[in-house]
Write a protein that holds these residues in place. Structure first.
Motif, PDB file in Angstrom:
ATOM      1  N   LEU B 287      41.182  44.482  53.480  1.00 44.27           N
ATOM      2  CA  LEU B 287      41.106  44.947  52.107  1.00 44.27           C
ATOM      3  C   LEU B 287      42.434  44.573  51.466  1.00 44.27           C
ATOM      4  O   LEU B 287      43.488  44.989  51.962  1.00 44.27           O
ATOM      5  N   ILE B 288      42.396  43.805  50.392  1.00 47.01           N
ATOM      6  CA  ILE B 288      43.639  43.302  49.796  1.00 47.01           C
ATOM      7  C   ILE B 288      43.722  43.717  48.331  1.00 47.01           C
ATOM      8  O   ILE B 288      42.740  43.615  47.601  1.00 47.01           O
ATOM      9  N   PHE B 289      44.902  44.210  47.931  1.00 50.94           N
ATOM     10  CA  PHE B 289      45.085  44.586  46.525  1.00 50.94           C
ATOM     11  C   PHE B 289      46.555  44.414  46.143  1.00 50.94           C
ATOM     12  O   PHE B 289      47.408  44.203  47.027  1.00 50.94           O
ATOM     13  N   ARG B 332      51.132  41.524  47.521  1.00 47.67           N
ATOM     14  CA  ARG B 332      49.875  42.190  47.849  1.00 47.67           C
ATOM     15  C   ARG B 332      50.011  43.047  49.114  1.00 47.67           C
ATOM     16  O   ARG B 332      50.874  42.812  49.951  1.00 47.67           O
ATOM     17  N   ARG B 400      33.215  47.074  49.955  1.00 50.18           N
ATOM     18  CA  ARG B 400      33.248  46.532  48.591  1.00 50.18           C
ATOM     19  C   ARG B 400      32.786  47.550  47.570  1.00 50.18           C
ATOM     20  O   ARG B 400      32.818  47.276  46.364  1.00 50.18           O
ATOM     21  N   SER B 416      46.254  51.147  42.186  1.00 49.17           N
ATOM     22  CA  SER B 416      46.201  49.682  42.310  1.00 49.17           C
ATOM     23  C   SER B 416      44.768  49.216  42.571  1.00 49.17           C
ATOM     24  O   SER B 416      44.302  48.234  41.985  1.00 49.17           O
ATOM     25  N   MET B 417      44.049  49.943  43.420  1.00 50.26           N
ATOM     26  CA  MET B 417      42.683  49.532  43.752  1.00 50.26           C
ATOM     27  C   MET B 417      41.747  49.668  42.557  1.00 50.26           C
ATOM     28  O   MET B 417      40.753  48.944  42.456  1.00 50.26           O
ATOM     29  N   TRP B 421      40.056  45.039  44.140  1.00 58.66           N
ATOM     30  CA  TRP B 421      40.504  44.659  45.473  1.00 58.66           C
ATOM     31  C   TRP B 421      39.555  43.616  46.030  1.00 58.66           C
ATOM     32  O   TRP B 421      38.443  43.456  45.528  1.00 58.66           O
ATOM     33  N   THR B 422      40.038  42.911  47.040  1.00 61.48           N
ATOM     34  CA  THR B 422      39.241  41.871  47.675  1.00 61.48           C
ATOM     35  C   THR B 422      38.933  42.308  49.099  1.00 61.48           C
ATOM     36  O   THR B 422      39.769  42.930  49.739  1.00 61.48           O
TER      37      THR B 422
END
Lengths: 457, 457
Positions: B287-289, B332, B400, B416-417, B421-422
């Protein structure tokens, strides 16, 4: 006592006809006379016919032959069987020898299914030498206490049968006929019993003679009125007990004939079975092997034990089960496992000792630092963890492997499996011999849920 | 004291050169004089330079400006910053304001990284108004107790750095410099410390001044010699503590320079990463943000908390994790989850109340008898169970979804999320910015296991 109309209707349906009763008792009486004429033993009718608590159409008649307790076991068996054979021949019956705790004779006379059982005529139920010696005491106790409750017992038995909780055999784990009788007498009829059962808790205790001396861990404790050290409800499982409890509540809420009718839904077709299984998305596996040549009461507990051991093996191997069940048929037995995963990653975590226990920690590190591992040893929450590979990534491979013999299987199950077993997966688990069993498995519901859905209430 | 040859060798490598020491102390002295010339505050060098426990090549110098405790917080901040700015300018430094508990000035002078920190000149460490006020007491304590142990502290620090257990920041959760110093003094040098640590248990307690008044739940308890109510080792995690313990044992068994060299293995290439991951057979998700604009000591604990909450959500949803980890980079952040399943059956079991608790049981049955279910309610071990469908059968869909906002995320992480997010799956989790992190994750080993494998012992 006034009954609700549906109960009267049920009784009209299940109460034995006067002709039926007269006929069956007459046969019993003739058998008793034949036994006593021999001068070898006394005789009595036992079971529901003797107690007038049998349901219309029942064809079972039990005649016990009470021998002198001074006889040795061998003498009892020999004389008992000799006498039983002679009487069966005298009545022109077809007969065979059977075995429970002792050998006895099962004879067919005029389409009645008759057991001729030798036992000791002991003076009190606490002096019995085997379980059959107790039965005459049960019959005498019920006969002298049943009063006007024969109809109530019939209703309760029919209620329990329809709900699938009747029978103290190992497959059902439900209410025996004697237990039904004691409970009906204790609570004073079918209705008071149902009303009390709606509030039962695990550990509920009934001691009709107030003479219990032992404590029991069973879900329901009903002290035998003829033996203070025995729980009449020992065979009742927690699940059957509370299926009865919910039926009692449902019936009180809305009494109806549906509670007395066994809903015999036909088994699913292979196509419907396959469709329902896909919809669940789970992973079903069946283990099939030849039925050991022993009675269900010997084999079924072994099937349960074996399935439980294999469930634990599956769980340890990364395949947690949703549900398992077992089925014993004439030819073959099935252990059925519904798993939440059919395959797992080859990587498995293996948890080692706390790093603070120096000797074990050093051994663990030395061992795994030299082996091929995915990762580790590393420290997590103060313990070593190492990531190894597992031998089986597919449940089906594990179930087909000899690893099964490393867990606790029942003795006869192990012996049968040594001759070979089959593993079926998914829709293949549907099988003619097990069609009803696998259908009920998928479609499992409590008896009350089933009634509510059927009647749309 | 005689040392083993490898330690002498290490010391030759890490001991500051006399020139380096003279130079850095001279700069410190000039800064102190500049502060004191102002008449606004006293000044002192703190940290490893002041204590002569810095490792060769360290370019960090901390100068504390001790103001009158009668000043208000605002006055302290205003005067402290004004003075610091003035001095930085006077030295021709490039400088910037920074914030910890208070604002301070970070200046670069002659390639040294210098912090000019205002604090209160309190009379004792128990009267401090904020954590920075304590630092001068630490420096004074170490200076007056370090005796001949400066080399031992250097060895221990280098040992801890090489083992990856040095630093009390939230990412490392290891040993602070001050903790290294206290332990070295307490045990009487590097070797006695290592020998004692080999036997440490969780809850090990060190109270050098024998004045502790509180009890702590931390894995290691080192009572601050200048404050009886403080545990100097509060930031040390159980894992870092026992990684140090195993390193100590390994070093005693076979001392070598390898224990003082940080093995900086390069990150895996995407191809190798992909191959190793396939070999494990597990299901990796990232999970990236965007990194929140706060210090690592604020953000990292929030990343940990968020990842733990999501791990529990995954577990509840049928996706148990093998391991999770978090990483904060400049741009990130990544939360990494290695799951044992990427998909689960749509059927899930939902366990209801005991049938014996009548009201709840009746409500439960009434609810689910009307709903579309896979099976049940049925009775299992005295409780109702029903088989329902779950909203997510694929972990990636859950990760997701907005359901993540229903669990406890850290405040800044949540913010941030909210911006998006990816989610990456499998080999896609390899990413330039996180290459080292994801590589270490797959290849996780304790520091001693790594040394043993590298040196082939």
């Amino acid at each position: 006592m006034t009954r609700c109309p549906c109960e009267e209707e049920v009784l009209r349906r299940i109460r034995p006809t006067p002709e039926e009763r007269t006929y069956i008792r007459a046969i019993g009486q003739r058998l008793i006379e034949a036994v006593e004429r021999s001068g070898m033993a006394k005789a009595m009718m036992v079971g529901s016919v003797a107690r007038d608590t049998f349901v219309r159409g029942d064809r079972d008649l039990d005649v016990f032959m009470l021998f002198d307790p001074a006889l040795s076991r061998e003498e009892l068996q020999e004389q008992g069987l000799t006498l039983a054979h002679r009487i069966a021949e005298e009545f022109g019956a077809t007969w065979r020898e059977k075995y429970a705790e002792h050998p006895y004779v099962n004879a067919t006379i005029d389409s009645l299914d008759i057991d001729l059982v030798p036992c000791y005529a002991v003076a009190s139920a606490t002096e019995i030498q085997s379980a059959v010696d107790r039965t005459p005491f049960h019959t005498r106790y019920i006969l002298s206490h049943i009063d006007d409750y024969a109809d109530d017992v019939l209703l309760f038995k029919q209620f329990a049968k329809a709900g699938g909780v009747y029978g103290s055999d190992h497959m059902t784990e439900g209410f025996s006929g004697y237990l039904c009788e004691i409970l009906t007498i204790y609570y004073g009829g079918f209705h008071p019993l149902i009303e009390a059962a709606a509030f039962w808790k695990p550990g509920e205790t009934v001691d009709i003679e107030k003479h219990g001396t032992k404590s029991f861990e069973d879900p329901l404790v009903v002290i035998d009125p003829v033996d203070p050290e025995r729980n009449v409800a020992a065979a009742l499982s927690l699940s059957r007990m509370f299926e009865f409890v919910e039926l009692a509540r449902g019936y009180l809420e809305e009494p109806s004939e549906a509670f007395f009718c066994r809903g015999q839904s036909p088994p699913l077709t292979p196509e419907v079975f396959s469709r329902l299984l896909s919809a669940r998305g789970t992973h079903l596996f069946a283990l099939i092997f030849a039925t050991p040549e022993h009675t269900p009461d010997t084999v079924v507990p072994q099937l349960r034990k074996s399935a439980e051991s294999i469930r634990e093996l599956l769980e340890r191997s990364g395949f947690p089960a949703n549900r398992i069940d077992v089925c014993m048929q004439k030819e073959r037995c099935m252990l059925l496992f519904e798993l939440m995963a059919g395959t797992v990653p080859v990587m498995r975590r293996h948890i080692g000792p706390p790093v603070s226990s120096r000797e074990n920690a050093e051994k663990f590190l030395a061992k795994y630092v030299r082996e091929e591992v995915f990762a580790g040893p590393y420290v997590e929450d103060g313990r070593y963890v190492v990531e190894l590979s597992r031998p089986f990534t597919r449940a089906v491979d594990l179930l087909r492997s000899k690893v099964l013999f490393e867990v606790a299987l029942g003795k006869h199950v192990r012996r049968s499996m040594k001759q070979g077993w089959t593993v079926k997966a998914g829709a293949e688990c549907w099988d003619e011999e097990f069609a009803v069993f696998v259908s009920r498995f998928l479609d499992r519901s409590s008896p009350l849920a089933r009634i509510k859905r059927t009647t749309g209430r």
